[in-house]
Write an enzyme that holds these catalytic residues in place. Sequence first.
Site, mmCIF file in Angstrom:
data_model
loop_
_atom_site.group_PDB
_atom_site.id
_atom_site.type_symbol
_atom_site.label_atom_id
_atom_site.label_comp_id
_atom_site.label_asym_id
_atom_site.label_seq_id
_atom_site.Cartn_x
_atom_site.Cartn_y
_atom_site.Cartn_z
ATOM 1 N N HIS A 132 5.273 13.372 -10.037
ATOM 2 C CA HIS A 132 4.261 14.268 -9.448
ATOM 3 C C HIS A 132 4.920 15.470 -8.777
ATOM 4 O O HIS A 132 5.141 15.464 -7.567
ATOM 5 C CB HIS A 132 3.421 13.500 -8.423
ATOM 6 C CG HIS A 132 2.531 12.472 -9.044
ATOM 7 N ND1 HIS A 132 1.264 12.757 -9.470
ATOM 8 C CD2 HIS A 132 2.752 11.176 -9.340
ATOM 9 C CE1 HIS A 132 0.724 11.669 -10.003
ATOM 10 N NE2 HIS A 132 1.612 10.697 -9.930
ATOM 11 N N GLU A 180 3.664 18.176 -8.022
ATOM 12 C CA GLU A 180 2.742 18.879 -7.109
ATOM 13 C C GLU A 180 3.027 18.560 -5.645
ATOM 14 O O GLU A 180 2.710 19.361 -4.767
ATOM 15 C CB GLU A 180 1.285 18.564 -7.465
ATOM 16 C CG GLU A 180 0.795 17.137 -7.192
ATOM 17 C CD GLU A 180 1.028 16.174 -8.355
ATOM 18 O OE1 GLU A 180 1.941 16.420 -9.173
ATOM 19 O OE2 GLU A 180 0.314 15.152 -8.433
ATOM 20 N N CYS A 203 2.013 12.665 -15.009
ATOM 21 C CA CYS A 203 1.841 11.214 -14.928
ATOM 22 C C CYS A 203 0.948 10.711 -16.064
ATOM 23 O O CYS A 203 1.362 10.724 -17.203
ATOM 24 C CB CYS A 203 1.334 10.824 -13.545
ATOM 25 S SG CYS A 203 1.859 9.161 -13.106
HETATM 26 N N1 GLN Z 1 -2.062 4.887 -14.760
HETATM 27 C C1 GLN Z 1 -0.770 5.374 -15.070
HETATM 28 C C2 GLN Z 1 0.319 4.430 -14.613
HETATM 29 O O1 GLN Z 1 0.136 3.653 -13.724
HETATM 30 C C3 GLN Z 1 -0.543 6.745 -14.489
HETATM 31 C C4 GLN Z 1 -0.544 6.753 -13.006
HETATM 32 C C5 GLN Z 1 -0.758 8.136 -12.447
HETATM 33 O O2 GLN Z 1 -1.197 9.039 -13.138
HETATM 34 N N2 GLN Z 1 -0.468 8.327 -11.183
HETATM 35 O O3 GLN Z 1 1.405 4.498 -15.133
#
Ligand code: GLN
Length: 550
Positions: free
Chosen positions: A508, A510, A382
């Site tokens: 994600h 994970e 992310c």
């Molecule tokens: N802040 C970034 C976004 O909103 C990444 C979000 C995150 O890592 N969950 O795109």
Amino acid sequence: MTQYLFVTGGVVSSLGKGITSASIAVLLEKRGLKVSLQKLDPYINVDPGTMSPFQHGEVYVTEDGAETDLDLGHYERFTHAAVNKYSNATTGSIYSEVIRRERRGDYLGRTVQVIPHITDHIQELILMGAQQGPDVAIVEIGGTVGDIESLPFLEAIRQFGLKQPAGDVCYVHLTLLPFLRASGEMKTKPTQQSVGKLREIGIIPNILVCRCERPMEPGMREKISLFCNVRPEDVIEEVDVDTSIYEVPLNLLRDGLDAALVRHLRLQDTPSGSWGDWEDLLGRLRNPAGEVEIAVVGKYIELHDAYKSIYEALSHGGAAHRHRLRLRKISAEDLAARGPDGFLRGVHGVLIPGGFGERGLEGKIAAAGWCRTRGLPCFGICFGMQAMTIEYARNVVGLAGANSTEVAPDCPHPVIDLMRDQRGVSDKGGSMRLGAYPCRLLDGSVASTIYGRDMVLERHRHRWELNNNYRRRLEQAGLRCSGVYEARDLVEIIELPAHPFWLGVQYHPEFKSKPLQPHPLFAAFIGAAVRCKEGGGAPAAEAPALVTQP
Ligand code: GLN
């Protein structure tokens, strides 16, 4: 007919109710039963999505896009049960629904009260959590018995028990047996008082699970039994584990919890199923062939719970390669201030997790660059993937000042930009791109080789994306966009084909890793780290060949 099993906690918080609930679910699944799991949280936030990870730990995202309590992660990791938006409710979500109904006029002029309106709605939610018709619905009540906030939930589960046929509801209470070093004894008084509190409300626990740092002393079961009105064989010990939380289900089986469940849920009294898979896992965790050291460069490093699923997924990857994991937790801010060298030297892989806001981003970018130029495995998730993109744009494509508009709205090269449909979104709660979306993998890419397929479904939680206006320039400079959400042409995966492992994902992974089914990307990342270690580690200086210049 679904039976219901409620798990409450007493004495102190953080006793591991989530892991105990998940372990109960494993015991039942081993008997061939279908289970569902649900968590009811007493806090007033509608969901944990708006809370700081320091307050609440990570926000666990379900397939259907709910932002939920991290205990749901344990539920999915331990069991085959799938959680969804009905698997977690809070005082906040319950009150907002009851107030919405009141505004609509549903209560026909009556005074709306905690009993019966809030407690009725809680019971409605318990039924909704079990709508798939499991054999046993496990419901964990957050908080500690004795808290003001928990009262409506305890009242609701008491009433619920009254409405079900006798014997179809089982109350399990998790307590602590503290050991007093000074007097050298284990104490049962807090347990007695906590059970007393439950009985005041009208709940008589069927089973007591007692957390303790060492095995119970002789006579302790009988004493607890006498004071708490629970049979000695229903007093179960849950001793602290030394290797891994994945020891808990087998420990509870051995200490008689399975037998107690058979008695209280009137299950067929046959032996439990085969535990070969769990025993094999524990064997690999206890007798590793080696050890690898992984750095996690993040913003909430002080709190283990903030990256719970990531640490778990890493351990699954370690188990897959029979390697013990040594974690080096690094504050991205400190790394930015003092440079990556002193922090990253000697590790065999670097994981850059997700995050929000400016703090720590430069450290993540620096870590990504250090790995890229030294051939050190790097896995970005992310915000981590976004940091890798910025690093590549600045240092390989040559776009000075490249950044994300999240932290630098007026930067000259917004290689990470707000997604179109996020523009104009003002409410913070539940408004990100959430939940599972299909991702098409590029044929022949690192990602598709690792997954062994061309389509995957992964979970998201973000507002920013790789800016497609820069995609060609990034790709011409050697960055491969190897996974795309086709419906909106969103880049979901970036990778460097010639690097041992330099791969970032917008989603994600994970959240979908399990100890018995490690996520392919985590397994591949740890595999690359093992190879890095076996090859003598990453070179101390930059390896020029790995800098892919346009
Ligand atoms: N802040 C970034 C976004 O909103 C990444 C979000 C995150 O890592 N969950 O795109």
